[in-house]
Design a protein around this motif. Structure first.
Motif, PDB file in Angstrom:
ATOM      1  N   LYS A   3      23.914   6.918  14.557  1.00 30.41           N
ATOM      2  CA  LYS A   3      22.993   5.924  14.877  1.00 30.41           C
ATOM      3  C   LYS A   3      23.711   4.575  15.386  1.00 30.41           C
ATOM      4  O   LYS A   3      23.589   3.601  14.741  1.00 30.41           O
ATOM      5  CB  LYS A   3      22.226   5.458  13.655  1.00 30.41           C
ATOM      6  CG  LYS A   3      21.358   6.812  13.077  1.00 30.41           C
ATOM      7  CD  LYS A   3      20.691   6.477  11.804  1.00 30.41           C
ATOM      8  CE  LYS A   3      20.061   7.710  11.180  1.00 30.41           C
ATOM      9  NZ  LYS A   3      19.391   7.378   9.746  1.00 30.41           N
ATOM     10  N   ALA A   4      24.776   4.753  16.385  1.00 29.40           N
ATOM     11  CA  ALA A   4      25.380   3.758  16.928  1.00 29.40           C
ATOM     12  C   ALA A   4      24.831   3.536  18.461  1.00 29.40           C
ATOM     13  O   ALA A   4      24.624   4.643  18.862  1.00 29.40           O
ATOM     14  CB  ALA A   4      26.790   4.010  16.668  1.00 29.40           C
ATOM     15  N   ASP A   5      25.065   2.346  19.024  1.00 29.11           N
ATOM     16  CA  ASP A   5      24.490   2.191  20.281  1.00 29.11           C
ATOM     17  C   ASP A   5      25.739   1.861  21.483  1.00 29.11           C
ATOM     18  O   ASP A   5      25.797   2.474  22.427  1.00 29.11           O
ATOM     19  CB  ASP A   5      23.641   1.269  20.402  1.00 29.11           C
ATOM     20  CG  ASP A   5      22.280   1.510  19.518  1.00 29.11           C
ATOM     21  OD1 ASP A   5      21.591   2.401  19.823  1.00 29.11           O
ATOM     22  OD2 ASP A   5      22.079   0.592  18.768  1.00 29.11           O
TER      23      ASP A   5
ATOM     24  N   THR B  34      22.868  -5.940  15.532  1.00 23.91           N
ATOM     25  CA  THR B  34      22.510  -5.998  14.232  1.00 23.91           C
ATOM     26  C   THR B  34      23.294  -5.543  13.141  1.00 23.91           C
ATOM     27  O   THR B  34      23.017  -5.640  11.912  1.00 23.91           O
ATOM     28  CB  THR B  34      21.210  -4.933  14.434  1.00 23.91           C
ATOM     29  OG1 THR B  34      21.543  -3.910  14.750  1.00 23.91           O
ATOM     30  CG2 THR B  34      20.218  -5.618  15.456  1.00 23.91           C
TER      31      THR B  34
ATOM     32  N   PHE C 165      25.708   3.070   8.266  1.00 24.74           N
ATOM     33  CA  PHE C 165      24.863   3.783   9.299  1.00 24.74           C
ATOM     34  C   PHE C 165      25.738   4.840   9.847  1.00 24.74           C
ATOM     35  O   PHE C 165      24.952   5.646  10.586  1.00 24.74           O
ATOM     36  CB  PHE C 165      24.112   2.929  10.337  1.00 24.74           C
ATOM     37  CG  PHE C 165      25.029   1.984  11.107  1.00 24.74           C
ATOM     38  CD1 PHE C 165      25.751   2.845  12.320  1.00 24.74           C
ATOM     39  CD2 PHE C 165      25.463   0.721  10.874  1.00 24.74           C
ATOM     40  CE1 PHE C 165      26.595   2.156  13.133  1.00 24.74           C
ATOM     41  CE2 PHE C 165      26.465   0.052  11.755  1.00 24.74           C
ATOM     42  CZ  PHE C 165      27.213   0.919  12.620  1.00 24.74           C
TER      43      PHE C 165
ATOM     44  N   GLN D 213      25.426  -1.346  16.317  1.00 27.43           N
ATOM     45  CA  GLN D 213      23.912  -1.295  16.365  1.00 27.43           C
ATOM     46  C   GLN D 213      23.386  -2.486  17.125  1.00 27.43           C
ATOM     47  O   GLN D 213      23.695  -3.646  16.866  1.00 27.43           O
ATOM     48  CB  GLN D 213      23.471  -0.838  15.236  1.00 27.43           C
ATOM     49  CG  GLN D 213      23.494   0.528  14.752  1.00 27.43           C
ATOM     50  CD  GLN D 213      22.610   0.799  13.645  1.00 27.43           C
ATOM     51  OE1 GLN D 213      22.598  -0.052  12.597  1.00 27.43           O
ATOM     52  NE2 GLN D 213      22.283   2.161  13.067  1.00 27.43           N
TER      53      GLN D 213
ATOM     54  N   ARG E 188      20.157  -3.889  20.320  1.00 24.97           N
ATOM     55  CA  ARG E 188      19.514  -3.782  21.564  1.00 24.97           C
ATOM     56  C   ARG E 188      20.083  -4.734  22.783  1.00 24.97           C
ATOM     57  O   ARG E 188      20.298  -5.704  21.946  1.00 24.97           O
ATOM     58  CB  ARG E 188      17.932  -3.502  21.538  1.00 24.97           C
ATOM     59  CG  ARG E 188      17.648  -2.498  20.885  1.00 24.97           C
ATOM     60  CD  ARG E 188      15.894  -2.310  20.953  1.00 24.97           C
ATOM     61  NE  ARG E 188      15.478  -1.543  20.145  1.00 24.97           N
ATOM     62  CZ  ARG E 188      14.186  -1.100  20.073  1.00 24.97           C
ATOM     63  NH1 ARG E 188      13.290  -1.778  20.368  1.00 24.97           N
ATOM     64  NH2 ARG E 188      13.748  -0.071  19.452  1.00 24.97           N
TER      65      ARG E 188
ATOM     66  N   ARG F  94      27.647   4.437  23.648  1.00 25.01           N
ATOM     67  CA  ARG F  94      27.943   5.595  23.063  1.00 25.01           C
ATOM     68  C   ARG F  94      28.203   6.747  24.034  1.00 25.01           C
ATOM     69  O   ARG F  94      29.146   7.616  23.705  1.00 25.01           O
ATOM     70  CB  ARG F  94      27.087   5.920  21.995  1.00 25.01           C
ATOM     71  CG  ARG F  94      27.177   7.276  21.040  1.00 25.01           C
ATOM     72  CD  ARG F  94      26.278   7.451  20.212  1.00 25.01           C
ATOM     73  NE  ARG F  94      24.906   7.666  20.545  1.00 25.01           N
ATOM     74  CZ  ARG F  94      23.953   8.045  19.924  1.00 25.01           C
ATOM     75  NH1 ARG F  94      23.887   8.161  18.818  1.00 25.01           N
ATOM     76  NH2 ARG F  94      22.786   8.281  20.675  1.00 25.01           N
TER      77      ARG F  94
END
Length: 373
Positions: free
Chosen positions: A51-53, A85, A121, A214, A216, A235
């Protein structure tokens, strides 16, 4: 459609041959796409499921974990940056697990050890057992494929060439890295395993391979400029930076591309030959008032019926093949892939038939009738 179906029923053998060719082509396309997706998953599912961006690497590391070395002091700095975040460190290293503390070759299993912070996360959900804990640094959660190698919950295994031992406290699903079963351990334990040799950490305080972010609307260039000597990538870019990943997937995609191009040529030739055989019939139909649009629709309808039938049969054969494949075969055929390539094959077939449709529009009824004996 009526004309198309009538001809299909009348010339069953001729159209059956076309269906067989199309089924074989489509079957091979689905098999290759499943193998390509399976290899991709086996190589990077641990990264794909995280769950990483974005990922922060050392500058010049070419987005590769093994070439990157950062200080975990950057984690706190990264968390304060705009649109971020959460941030968490990660490390990776290859190792060999010894079953039953044995040094026999047949008891060795290659694994990928991934260091993360317990409860972050990055920690995957366990399907059996419990998650990581800072209070139990030698506890590890491992991919369930290690069960096939004889490992069970509560087993302790030694690492080949190391004094470190890990205890399996949980199993996770679909977590592989570089085609190996992923073994998640607390970051402190990962450092002991990876930097056991004096000086191997290059004097970096709290060494990690990368920092996962994490958030946007993060600007990678802005992150890289504010964290000295770093490169920030998405990622997806980090996955493509894994050794051999691009080359492996590129080979599969090239084979699929050639196969689709060849199928377009073969199908086009088949439909063209079939159309040429019916020049006289089309000439007669045009002489009694049939329009080019009507005849063209009949050809395209015929192609759509043949294509859909062939694709359905090929899909069934593919799932049947997948059911009997060896368990270790990296084959993963998702419904989205089946739909995607089914549409591509259908479009290729319809486009291939347009050459035949164009030929119909140029048929002169008088010349066609003049050829009748």
């Amino acid at each position: 459609m009526f004309l198309a179906l009538k001809e299909l029923m009348h010339s069953k053998l001729k159209f059956l041959m076309i269906v067989i060719i199309f089924v074989l082509v489509a079957w091979l396309v689905f098999i290759l796409s499943g193998l390509g997706n399976g290899l991709s998953t086996l190589a990077a599912s641990a990264f794909q499921n995280m769950k990483a961006d974005y990922v922060v690497f050392e500058q010049g590391s070419q987005s590769t974990m093994g070439k990157s070395l950062l200080s975990d002091e950057l984690v706190a700095q990264a968390e304060k940056l705009p649109n971020v975040t959460a941030a968490s460190p990660m490390g990776s290293t290859m190792a060999t697990a010894l079953k039953g503390n044995s040094a026999k070759n047949e008891d060795k299993v290659d694994i990928a050890i991934l260091g993360i912070l317990p409860g972050s996360f990055l920690e995957p959900a366990v399907i059996e057992g419990e998650g990581l804990s800072a209070a139990n640094p030698t506890g590890a959660i491992v991919n369930k494929t290690m069960q096939d190698e004889g490992f069970k919950l509560g087993d302790t295994f030694q690492l080949d060439g190391s004094t470190q031992a890990l205890t399996i406290i949980g199993f996770v699903d679909n977590q592989t890295y570089n085609h190996l079963s992923a073994v998640f351990v607390p970051m402190s334990e990962w450092r002991k395993i990876t930097f056991a040799a004096p000086g191997s950490d290059k004097g970096v305080a709290g060494p990690v391979n990368a920092i996962m972010l994490q958030g946007r609307h993060i600007d990678p260039a802005s992150i890289s400029s504010k964290l000295s000597d770093t490169d920030t990538v998405t990622r997806k870019a980090a996955i493509h930076g894994m050794p051999g990943y691009k080359e492996e997937n590129g080979s599969i995609m090239m084979m699929l591309g050639f196969l689709l191009a060849i199928s377009a040529f073969v199908l086009g030739v088949f439909f063209y030959v079939v159309t040429m055989q019916k020049t006289q019939q089309f000439g007669i139909m045009k002489a009694i008032g049939a329009r080019n649009g009507f005849l063209g629709k009949a050809i395209v309808s015929q192609v759509i019926v043949l294509s859909l039938t062939s694709i359905v049969v090929a899909v069934l054969l593919t799932y049947g093949t997948a059911a009997i494949m060896p368990k270790g075969m990296p084959f993963k055929l998702e419904a989205s892939l089946v739909v995607e390539y089914s549409v591509i094959l259908l479009v290729i077939a319809v486009l291939s038939s347009l050459v035949s449709v164009r030929k119909i529009t140029k048929i002169d009824p008088l010349k066609a009738l003049g050829r009748a004996e």
